[in-house]
Design a protein around this motif. Structure first.
Motif, PDB file in Angstrom:
ATOM      1  N   ASP A 122     -89.304  23.017   7.203  1.00  0.00           N
ATOM      2  CA  ASP A 122     -88.851  21.648   7.476  1.00  0.00           C
ATOM      3  C   ASP A 122     -87.557  21.328   6.727  1.00  0.00           C
ATOM      4  N   SER A 123     -87.056  20.111   6.910  1.00  0.00           N
ATOM      5  CA  SER A 123     -85.772  19.720   6.315  1.00  0.00           C
ATOM      6  C   SER A 123     -85.825  19.637   4.792  1.00  0.00           C
ATOM      7  N   TRP A 128     -94.155  25.931   6.666  1.00  0.00           N
ATOM      8  CA  TRP A 128     -95.418  25.576   7.307  1.00  0.00           C
ATOM      9  C   TRP A 128     -95.885  26.750   8.156  1.00  0.00           C
ATOM     10  N   GLU A 162     -89.894  18.982  13.879  1.00  0.00           N
ATOM     11  CA  GLU A 162     -89.725  17.859  12.953  1.00  0.00           C
ATOM     12  C   GLU A 162     -88.837  16.809  13.603  1.00  0.00           C
ATOM     13  N   ASP A 163     -89.200  15.533  13.410  1.00  0.00           N
ATOM     14  CA  ASP A 163     -88.347  14.469  13.943  1.00  0.00           C
ATOM     15  C   ASP A 163     -87.381  13.991  12.863  1.00  0.00           C
ATOM     16  N   GLY A 166     -88.639  12.953   9.350  1.00  0.00           N
ATOM     17  CA  GLY A 166     -89.320  13.920   8.495  1.00  0.00           C
ATOM     18  C   GLY A 166     -90.779  14.142   8.858  1.00  0.00           C
ATOM     19  N   ASN A 167     -91.242  13.563   9.958  1.00  0.00           N
ATOM     20  CA  ASN A 167     -92.617  13.772  10.414  1.00  0.00           C
ATOM     21  C   ASN A 167     -92.689  15.067  11.208  1.00  0.00           C
ATOM     22  N   LEU A 168     -93.825  15.748  11.100  1.00  0.00           N
ATOM     23  CA  LEU A 168     -94.018  16.995  11.830  1.00  0.00           C
ATOM     24  C   LEU A 168     -94.822  16.741  13.093  1.00  0.00           C
ATOM     25  N   TRP A 169     -94.492  17.490  14.135  1.00  0.00           N
ATOM     26  CA  TRP A 169     -95.184  17.423  15.411  1.00  0.00           C
ATOM     27  C   TRP A 169     -95.657  18.823  15.755  1.00  0.00           C
ATOM     28  N   VAL A 181     -95.846  13.572   6.631  1.00  0.00           N
ATOM     29  CA  VAL A 181     -95.899  14.516   5.514  1.00  0.00           C
ATOM     30  C   VAL A 181     -96.167  13.828   4.175  1.00  0.00           C
TER      31      VAL A 181
END
Length: 199
Positions: A122-123, A128, A162-163, A166-169, A181
């Motif tokens: 992720d950013s 993950w 990731e949007d 910072g949320n993961l999909w 997160v």
């Protein structure tokens, strides 16, 4: 007028003569700028460009230490390690050696990951792992993987994105799941009820 003396092969001599005639013709018609001329000369003489000079490829197979022949996913974390997912094991490559992370999760069972399906960084630089045993992330400080609970244990995680917030999909066998997160809260978007509560 400037005279340039170059040591060239016969092939490049022909190219040089052609280039000189072309440049003279275009200069008379005012079709070329000096930038164009320099670019053409660099192509004729095979001048390499800096962005191309720094690229190198290395092949790693079983003979050079790669533990498995079939790699299903690759990701690079924020510290520069390359992570490779085999079908049931995870490997970290530091540029020299491969380290196996098959059973290094918190509360390790016989197979912590099950079948690994995808890797994602992720950013924030967190790695993950999506697998047949749900979702896990790598804790750098403890050098351990931590499994996300709350309904993830029986989910196959096929892909992670990731949007901008910072949320993961995740694409799972039950549908789409969103993970906040910071709080590790999951919202499930399934075909049956649109939203499945976390369990």
């Amino acid at each position: 007028m400037v005279n340039i003396f170059l040591s060239v092969t016969p092939f490049k001599t022909i190219n040089l003569l052609f280039l000189a005639a072309f440049i003279k013709s275009c200069a008379e018609k005012k079709m070329l700028s000096w930038k164009h001329i320099i670019f053409l000369i660099s192509i004729i003489f095979g001048v390499s460009f800096p962005s191309m000079a720094n690229v190198a490829f290395f092949h790693y197979g079983i003979d050079k230490g790669l533990p498995e022949a079939r790699i299903v996913s690759i990701s690079q974390d924020s510290t520069g390690f390359i992570w490779l997912a085999g079908e049931s094991s995870l490997y970290r490559f530091d540029g020299v050696r491969f380290r196996n992370y098959q059973n290094t999760g918190s509360g390790s069972a016989e197979s912590f990951f099950g079948e690994i399906l995808t890797l994602f960084t992720d950013s924030q630089g967190t790695l993950w792992v999506g697998s047949s045993n749900g979702l896990a992330y790598y804790d750098f400080r403890g050098d351990v993987f931590i499994r996300i609970k709350n309904g993830w244990s029986k989910e196959d995680v096929h892909d992670i994105a990731e949007d901008s917030g910072g949320n993961l999909w995740m694409a799972t066998n039950s549908g789409i799941a969103g993970l906040k997160v910071e709080t590790m809260e999951t919202v499930w978007y399934t075909g049956e009820t649109l939203v499945k509560p976390s369990s």
